[in-house]
Design a protein around this motif. Structure first.
Motif, PDB file in Angstrom:
ATOM      1  N   SER A  64       0.835  -1.212   0.000  1.00  0.00           N
ATOM      2  CA  SER A  64       0.000   0.000   0.000  1.00  0.00           C
ATOM      3  C   SER A  64       0.866   1.256   0.000  1.00  0.00           C
ATOM      4  N   ARG A  65       1.998   1.206   0.697  1.00  0.00           N
ATOM      5  CA  ARG A  65       2.882   2.372   0.726  1.00  0.00           C
ATOM      6  C   ARG A  65       3.524   2.619  -0.634  1.00  0.00           C
ATOM      7  N   LEU A  66       3.931   1.530  -1.313  1.00  0.00           N
ATOM      8  CA  LEU A  66       4.523   1.668  -2.644  1.00  0.00           C
ATOM      9  C   LEU A  66       3.507   2.193  -3.650  1.00  0.00           C
ATOM     10  N   LEU A  67       2.268   1.723  -3.542  1.00  0.00           N
ATOM     11  CA  LEU A  67       1.223   2.184  -4.445  1.00  0.00           C
ATOM     12  C   LEU A  67       0.929   3.659  -4.215  1.00  0.00           C
ATOM     13  N   TRP A  68       0.924   4.071  -2.951  1.00  0.00           N
ATOM     14  CA  TRP A  68       0.681   5.482  -2.623  1.00  0.00           C
ATOM     15  C   TRP A  68       1.794   6.363  -3.188  1.00  0.00           C
ATOM     16  N   LYS A  69       3.038   5.928  -3.024  1.00  0.00           N
ATOM     17  CA  LYS A  69       4.166   6.701  -3.531  1.00  0.00           C
ATOM     18  C   LYS A  69       4.144   6.786  -5.057  1.00  0.00           C
ATOM     19  N   ALA A  70       3.737   5.701  -5.703  1.00  0.00           N
ATOM     20  CA  ALA A  70       3.670   5.708  -7.166  1.00  0.00           C
ATOM     21  C   ALA A  70       2.623   6.698  -7.658  1.00  0.00           C
ATOM     22  N   ASN A  71       1.486   6.735  -6.984  1.00  0.00           N
ATOM     23  CA  ASN A  71       0.443   7.695  -7.366  1.00  0.00           C
ATOM     24  C   ASN A  71       0.921   9.125  -7.178  1.00  0.00           C
ATOM     25  N   LYS A  72       1.634   9.389  -6.076  1.00  0.00           N
ATOM     26  CA  LYS A  72       2.141  10.741  -5.836  1.00  0.00           C
ATOM     27  C   LYS A  72       3.158  11.127  -6.905  1.00  0.00           C
ATOM     28  N   LEU A  73       3.996  10.173  -7.276  1.00  0.00           N
ATOM     29  CA  LEU A  73       5.035  10.432  -8.269  1.00  0.00           C
ATOM     30  C   LEU A  73       4.426  10.832  -9.611  1.00  0.00           C
ATOM     31  N   PHE A  74       3.339  10.176  -9.984  1.00  0.00           N
ATOM     32  CA  PHE A  74       2.733  10.433 -11.295  1.00  0.00           C
ATOM     33  C   PHE A  74       1.571  11.430 -11.218  1.00  0.00           C
ATOM     34  N   GLY A  75       1.339  11.981 -10.033  1.00  0.00           N
ATOM     35  CA  GLY A  75       0.283  12.981  -9.903  1.00  0.00           C
ATOM     36  C   GLY A  75      -1.102  12.434 -10.119  1.00  0.00           C
ATOM     37  N   THR A  76      -1.322  11.207  -9.684  1.00  0.00           N
ATOM     38  CA  THR A  76      -2.633  10.580  -9.838  1.00  0.00           C
ATOM     39  C   THR A  76      -3.237  10.278  -8.473  1.00  0.00           C
ATOM     40  N   VAL A  77      -4.499   9.906  -8.471  1.00  0.00           N
ATOM     41  CA  VAL A  77      -5.225   9.625  -7.232  1.00  0.00           C
ATOM     42  C   VAL A  77      -5.739   8.191  -7.281  1.00  0.00           C
ATOM     43  N   PRO A  78      -5.465   7.390  -6.258  1.00  0.00           N
ATOM     44  CA  PRO A  78      -5.974   6.015  -6.237  1.00  0.00           C
ATOM     45  C   PRO A  78      -7.495   5.988  -6.393  1.00  0.00           C
ATOM     46  N   PRO A  79      -8.020   5.024  -7.105  1.00  0.00           N
ATOM     47  CA  PRO A  79      -9.474   4.961  -7.362  1.00  0.00           C
ATOM     48  C   PRO A  79     -10.318   4.985  -6.085  1.00  0.00           C
ATOM     49  N   TYR A  80      -9.854   4.337  -5.023  1.00  0.00           N
ATOM     50  CA  TYR A  80     -10.671   4.282  -3.809  1.00  0.00           C
ATOM     51  C   TYR A  80     -10.798   5.664  -3.159  1.00  0.00           C
ATOM     52  N   ILE A  81      -9.754   6.496  -3.295  1.00  0.00           N
ATOM     53  CA  ILE A  81      -9.832   7.859  -2.760  1.00  0.00           C
ATOM     54  C   ILE A  81     -10.776   8.695  -3.609  1.00  0.00           C
ATOM     55  N   LYS A  82     -10.673   8.550  -4.921  1.00  0.00           N
ATOM     56  CA  LYS A  82     -11.566   9.278  -5.812  1.00  0.00           C
ATOM     57  C   LYS A  82     -13.022   8.944  -5.513  1.00  0.00           C
ATOM     58  N   ARG A  83     -13.314   7.658  -5.333  1.00  0.00           N
ATOM     59  CA  ARG A  83     -14.702   7.245  -5.043  1.00  0.00           C
ATOM     60  C   ARG A  83     -15.176   7.821  -3.714  1.00  0.00           C
ATOM     61  N   ALA A  84     -14.299   7.777  -2.702  1.00  0.00           N
ATOM     62  CA  ALA A  84     -14.683   8.258  -1.374  1.00  0.00           C
ATOM     63  C   ALA A  84     -14.991   9.755  -1.381  1.00  0.00           C
ATOM     64  N   LEU A  85     -14.226  10.519  -2.157  1.00  0.00           N
ATOM     65  CA  LEU A  85     -14.448  11.960  -2.198  1.00  0.00           C
ATOM     66  C   LEU A  85     -15.581  12.346  -3.146  1.00  0.00           C
ATOM     67  N   GLN A  86     -15.808  11.537  -4.177  1.00  0.00           N
ATOM     68  CA  GLN A  86     -16.936  11.799  -5.070  1.00  0.00           C
ATOM     69  C   GLN A  86     -18.262  11.716  -4.326  1.00  0.00           C
ATOM     70  N   VAL A  87     -18.311  10.861  -3.319  1.00  0.00           N
ATOM     71  CA  VAL A  87     -19.529  10.721  -2.506  1.00  0.00           C
ATOM     72  C   VAL A  87     -19.933  12.049  -1.877  1.00  0.00           C
ATOM     73  N   GLU A  88     -18.934  12.896  -1.592  1.00  0.00           N
ATOM     74  CA  GLU A  88     -19.203  14.190  -0.960  1.00  0.00           C
ATOM     75  C   GLU A  88     -19.791  15.202  -1.936  1.00  0.00           C
ATOM     76  N   GLN A  89     -19.756  14.907  -3.234  1.00  0.00           N
ATOM     77  CA  GLN A  89     -20.236  15.807  -4.288  1.00  0.00           C
ATOM     78  C   GLN A  89     -19.640  17.223  -4.156  1.00  0.00           C
ATOM     79  N   PRO A  90     -18.329  17.307  -4.130  1.00  0.00           N
ATOM     80  CA  PRO A  90     -17.695  18.625  -3.958  1.00  0.00           C
ATOM     81  C   PRO A  90     -17.804  19.484  -5.208  1.00  0.00           C
ATOM     82  N   SER A  91     -17.896  20.789  -4.980  1.00  0.00           N
ATOM     83  CA  SER A  91     -17.931  21.745  -6.076  1.00  0.00           C
ATOM     84  C   SER A  91     -16.618  22.505  -6.216  1.00  0.00           C
ATOM     85  N   LEU A  92     -15.732  22.323  -5.222  1.00  0.00           N
ATOM     86  CA  LEU A  92     -14.515  23.129  -5.175  1.00  0.00           C
ATOM     87  C   LEU A  92     -13.563  22.509  -4.156  1.00  0.00           C
ATOM     88  N   ILE A  93     -12.262  22.701  -4.378  1.00  0.00           N
ATOM     89  CA  ILE A  93     -11.276  22.348  -3.365  1.00  0.00           C
ATOM     90  C   ILE A  93     -10.510  23.618  -2.994  1.00  0.00           C
TER      91      ILE A  93
END
Length: 388
Positions: A64-93
């Motif tokens: 999990s740590r290697l996967l997290w570092k890889a996502n940070k390196l490539f400027g991407t977001v793991p799918p599970y984080i994207k799904r969790a935050l999409q639930v909030e229906q944000p309009s802005l960060i």
């Protein structure tokens, strides 16, 4: 009643005790729902009354740590984080501090929402050459370049905590039309004058802040040596801690200055010290690496508490004090001018009393947190997208 829009408030570490202002700003929102998002939860500021999401994996396995570092390196977001935050229906960060914004941008991209970035001080004042030389660590060498690349993104806008910060951001290379000034403000119901009249208090001067170069505490200690020759009962109370504390303690001992070092303290402790003091001094300077005070909220807290201020804080001295009305401004590192201002105010009860009366009025009219929160929500409205 229409459903409130949601803003994700981003800070990598949630939250240092020195960043009570972020929590208070969130709690002051009325038209928007805020979700505080970060990588790590610190055990400093109580967050039980906030909606919090941690995006760094709680599973600390190697995979999990290697996967997290890889996502940070490539400027991407793991799918599970994207799904969790999409639930909030944000309009802005809304990201606080430039370095944190670089980590928040992949989230904004993944969710297809705009981003506001608040620049507070060190993140824009520190010289580019300092970062690029690796003085902030090898991972931050590219920070200036990446910040300017971020500023070129059409969906990114910036908030400066003072006119001084806005000017510095433009000088840095961020387009002027992308930077708006928004003062943070303070809760004027929390900071109110104390029960003891200002002229009946002992001649105490209080300093509140981290003991680092840009806060300029050494100049206050040097000035108080002169003040105490004219007013032997005057005392300096230093509330705060940091790497320069041993040096400052030695300096006070060498000069024979009576200083009480109280260490880092919570907001309630600071309020008690303000209620016992005649003056607050924030003698901030531009540090060797360019870092400087963005504003200095303690100036507002003191004035709202009916305590006149004497300051050289960049931004704060010009924008957060009515010079000659609620306190005095003086040039950076000018020990003689600082000592003269302190001595004069400690001796002149009539002037001190007038300033003490004007401070709460000034802060209430210009920096009331509820008023500033409404203006912030107007910025949110201007830059948000409709919920998905």
């Amino acid at each position: 009643m229409p459903t409130r829009k949601t803003v994700l408030i981003y800070r990598n570490e949630l939250l240092p005790i020195s960043e009570t202002f972020i929590k208070e700003q969130i709690l002051a929102l009325t038209e928007w729902r805020a979700v505080l998002v970060g990588c790590r939860k610190l055990k400093q500021l109580a967050l039980e009354d906030l909606d919090v999401r941690i995006v760094e994996p709680q599973n600390r396995s190697l995979q999990s740590r290697l996967l997290w570092k890889a996502n940070k390196l490539f400027g991407t977001v793991p799918p599970y984080i994207k799904r969790a935050l999409q639930v909030e229906q944000p309009s802005l960060i809304h990201a606080h501090f430039g370095p944190d914004a670089l980590d928040a941008w992949p989230i904004a991209k993944a969710l297809s929402i705009p981003m506001l970035v608040t620049l507070h001080g060190y993140d824009i004042n520190t010289y580019r050459e300092w970062w690029e030389a690796g003085s902030g660590g090898s991972k931050m060498q590219s920070y200036p370049r990446r910040l300017l690349e971020l500023s070129a993104q059409p969906r990114v806008r910036f908030i400066a905590v003072s006119d001084a910060i806005r000017g510095r951001a433009i000088e840095y290379g961020i387009p002027a039309e992308k930077v708006a000034v928004h003062y943070i403000g303070i809760d004027v119901n929390t900071y109110t004058p104390g029960p003891i009249p200002i002229t009946q208090r002992p001649p105490n001067v209080v300093f509140v802040g981290r003991l680092v170069e840009k806060k300029g505490c050494q100049y206050l200690i040097e000035a108080m040596a002169s003040v105490q020759k004219a007013i032997p009962t005057a005392r300096l109370i230093v509330v705060g801690d940091g790497p320069l504390r041993p040096h400052l303690e030695r300096l006070a001992q060498t000069l024979g200055t009576h200083v009480e070092f109280r260490g880092a303290q919570a907001a309630d402790y600071v309020k008690r010290e303000l209620h016992a003091a005649r003056l607050l001094s924030l003698p901030s300077v531009t540090a060797e690496n360019g870092d400087a005070e963005g504003f200095g909220l303690v100036l507002l807290e003191a004035q709202a508490s009916g305590v006149p201020v004497v300051t050289s804080a960049r931004g704060g001295a010009a924008e957060g004090v009515l010079d000659g009305v609620t306190g005095h401004a003086f040039p950076e590192r000018d020990v003689r001018a600082l000592a003269a201002r302190l001595t004069s105010l400690l001796k002149e009860d009539n002037v001190l009393q007038r300033m003490a009366e004007q401070g709460p009025i000034f802060v209430s009219e210009e920096f009331n947190l509820s008023y500033r929160a409404r203006l912030l929500e107007e910025l949110y409205d201007a830059h948000a997208v409709s919920p998905q």
